[in-house]
Design an enzyme around this catalytic site. Structure first.
Site, mmCIF file in Angstrom:
data_model
loop_
_atom_site.group_PDB
_atom_site.id
_atom_site.type_symbol
_atom_site.label_atom_id
_atom_site.label_comp_id
_atom_site.label_asym_id
_atom_site.label_seq_id
_atom_site.Cartn_x
_atom_site.Cartn_y
_atom_site.Cartn_z
ATOM 1 N N HIS A 222 0.761 -1.335 0.019
ATOM 2 C CA HIS A 222 0.000 0.033 0.078
ATOM 3 C C HIS A 222 0.894 1.227 0.008
ATOM 4 C CE1 HIS A 222 0.310 0.205 4.651
ATOM 5 N NE2 HIS A 222 0.295 1.527 4.283
ATOM 6 N N SER B 297 4.086 2.262 8.172
ATOM 7 C CA SER B 297 3.610 1.155 7.202
ATOM 8 C C SER B 297 4.786 0.703 6.567
ATOM 9 C CB SER B 297 2.762 1.443 6.232
ATOM 10 O OG SER B 297 1.481 1.537 6.848
ATOM 11 N N GLY B 298 5.179 -0.481 6.254
ATOM 12 C CA GLY B 298 6.181 -1.092 5.554
ATOM 13 C C GLY B 298 7.313 -1.420 6.258
ATOM 14 N N ASP C 67 -0.605 -7.421 1.364
ATOM 15 C CA ASP C 67 -0.018 -6.071 1.710
ATOM 16 C C ASP C 67 1.668 -6.201 1.908
ATOM 17 O OD1 ASP C 67 0.497 -3.542 1.780
ATOM 18 O OD2 ASP C 67 -0.405 -3.208 3.836
HETATM 19 N N1 ARG Z 1 -1.272 1.805 7.143
HETATM 20 C C1 ARG Z 1 -0.330 2.567 8.088
HETATM 21 C C2 ARG Z 1 0.767 3.531 7.343
HETATM 22 O O1 ARG Z 1 0.335 3.951 6.292
HETATM 23 C C3 ARG Z 1 0.120 1.944 9.226
HETATM 24 C C4 ARG Z 1 -1.087 1.859 10.305
HETATM 25 C C5 ARG Z 1 -0.528 0.845 11.384
HETATM 26 N N2 ARG Z 1 -1.818 1.250 12.388
HETATM 27 C C6 ARG Z 1 -1.598 0.674 13.544
HETATM 28 N N3 ARG Z 1 -2.380 1.317 14.361
HETATM 29 N N4 ARG Z 1 -0.913 -0.429 13.972
HETATM 30 O O2 ARG Z 1 1.585 3.862 7.820
#
Ligand code: ARG
Length: 235
Positions: A34, A185-186, A84
Site C-alpha cells: 500500500h 507502514s512497510g 500487503d
Molecule cells: N497504514 C499505516 C501506514 O500507512 C500503518 C497503520 C498501522 N496502524 C496501527 N494502528 N498499527 O503507515
C-alpha cells in the site's frame, strides 16, 4: 531499516516522509504494497534512505539510494488490504564490505510458521507517536515499540472483513497505549528467537486508529510469502 521518501525538497532533508522498509539482502528491501499505491508514490518518484537514524540531521551513516529500482507486488488488493507486501530491488547490490559495511540485512523466517514465542517482538519506524494531537507529528529519531503477538481470533473479531487468517499477524495490547501508527507502514515487526537471532515476522500494514484500547495492529505475515520472496529474490 530503510526509509522511503518522496523527494519534495520543502519537507525535511530528503523530502517528504512516506513509509518504512527492511533490508533482507544486499539488493532487496521488504515493505508494504500500500506504500506504492498512489501516483506520487510510484517507485520512480521515491528516494530510498538507508542507515538513517535522525531524519532531521545529516549523519555519516546515511546512504541515499538514487539509482533506479524495481518494485514487485504479489496480488495486493486495496479493497481488503490483503497481500500487503512489496519487494523493492536496488539496481546495484550494496557493498557490505565497503561503503555499506555498517548496514545489515534482517533474517527471514525459515518456514511457514511464527517462529518466535511472540513475546519479544519490536515494531520500528518514524511513524506518528500518537493518533492525534502533538504526538501526531512524526518523530525525528527512529522509534521502536515492543508488541506481543496475539491470537488470530483476537484480530478476526476486530477486523472481521479484512483480517486474513493465514497471511496476517495480530499484535498489540488489550489496554492499548502502544502500537504502530501512520508512517510506520512497510516497516518490520521483528522478533527475537530463543537462540538470540532476530527475524522479520511481520510488515506493518493497518490498524483502526493507533494504540486504542482493545484495537491491535495488523501485520503482513512474512513467513506466508517465503516462496514468493525466494522466487523474486533467489534468497
Ligand atoms: N497504514 C499505516 C501506514 O500507512 C500503518 C497503520 C498501522 N496502524 C496501527 N494502528 N498499527 O503507515
Amino acid at each position: 531499516m530503510a526509509l522511503f521518501r518522496i523527494p519534495k525538497l520543502k519537507n525535511g532533508l530528503y523530502g517528504e516522509f512516506m513509509c518504512g522498509g527492511t533490508l533482507i539482502s544486499d539488493q532487496y528491501i521488504l515493505s508494504a504494497a500500500h506504500c506504492f499505491d498512489s501516483d506520487d508514490h510510484r517507485l520512480g518518484n521515491v528516494t530510498i534512505i538507508l542507515g538513517e537514524h535522525n531524519i532531521e540531521e545529516r549523519e555519516s551513516s546515511t546512504r541515499v539510494i538514487r539509482y533506479a529500482t524495481n518494485i514487485y507486488l504479489n496480488g495486493y488488493n486495496k479493497a481488503d488490504q490483503s497481500n500487503d507486501i512489496a519487494l523493492v530491488r536496488l539496481n546495484r547490490p550494496l557493498d557490505f564490505n565497503g561503503q555499506h559495511s555498517h548496514l545489515q540485512p534482517i533474517c527471514l523466517p525459515t518456514d511457514d510458521s511464527i517462529q518466535s514465542d511472540g513475546n519479544s517482538c519490536m515494531a520500528t519506524g518514524w511513524g506518528k507517536t500518537e493518533e492525534t494531537g502533538d504526538g501526531g507529528r512524526t518523530p525525528s529519531v527512529l522509534k521502536e515499540v515492543r508488541l506481543p503477538i496475539r491470537s488470530n481470533d483476537y484480530c478476526r473479531e476486530r477486523y472481521p472483513q479484512d483480517f486474513r487468517w493465514n497471511t496476517n499477524i495480530c499484535a498489540g495490547y488489550d489496554r492499548g497505549g502502544r502500537d504502530a501508527c501512520q508512517g510506520d507502514s512497510g516497516g518490520p515487526l521483528n522478533c527475537q528467537l530463543n537462540n538470540g537471532v532476530w527475524v522479520i515476522e511481520g510488515i506493518t500494514s493497518y490498524g483502526r486508529g493507533c494504540a486504542r484500547v482493545d484495537t491491535p495492529g495488523v501485520y503482513t505475515k512474512v513467513s506466508a510469502y517465503l516462496p514468493w520472496i525466494k522466487y523474486v529474490t533467489g534468497i
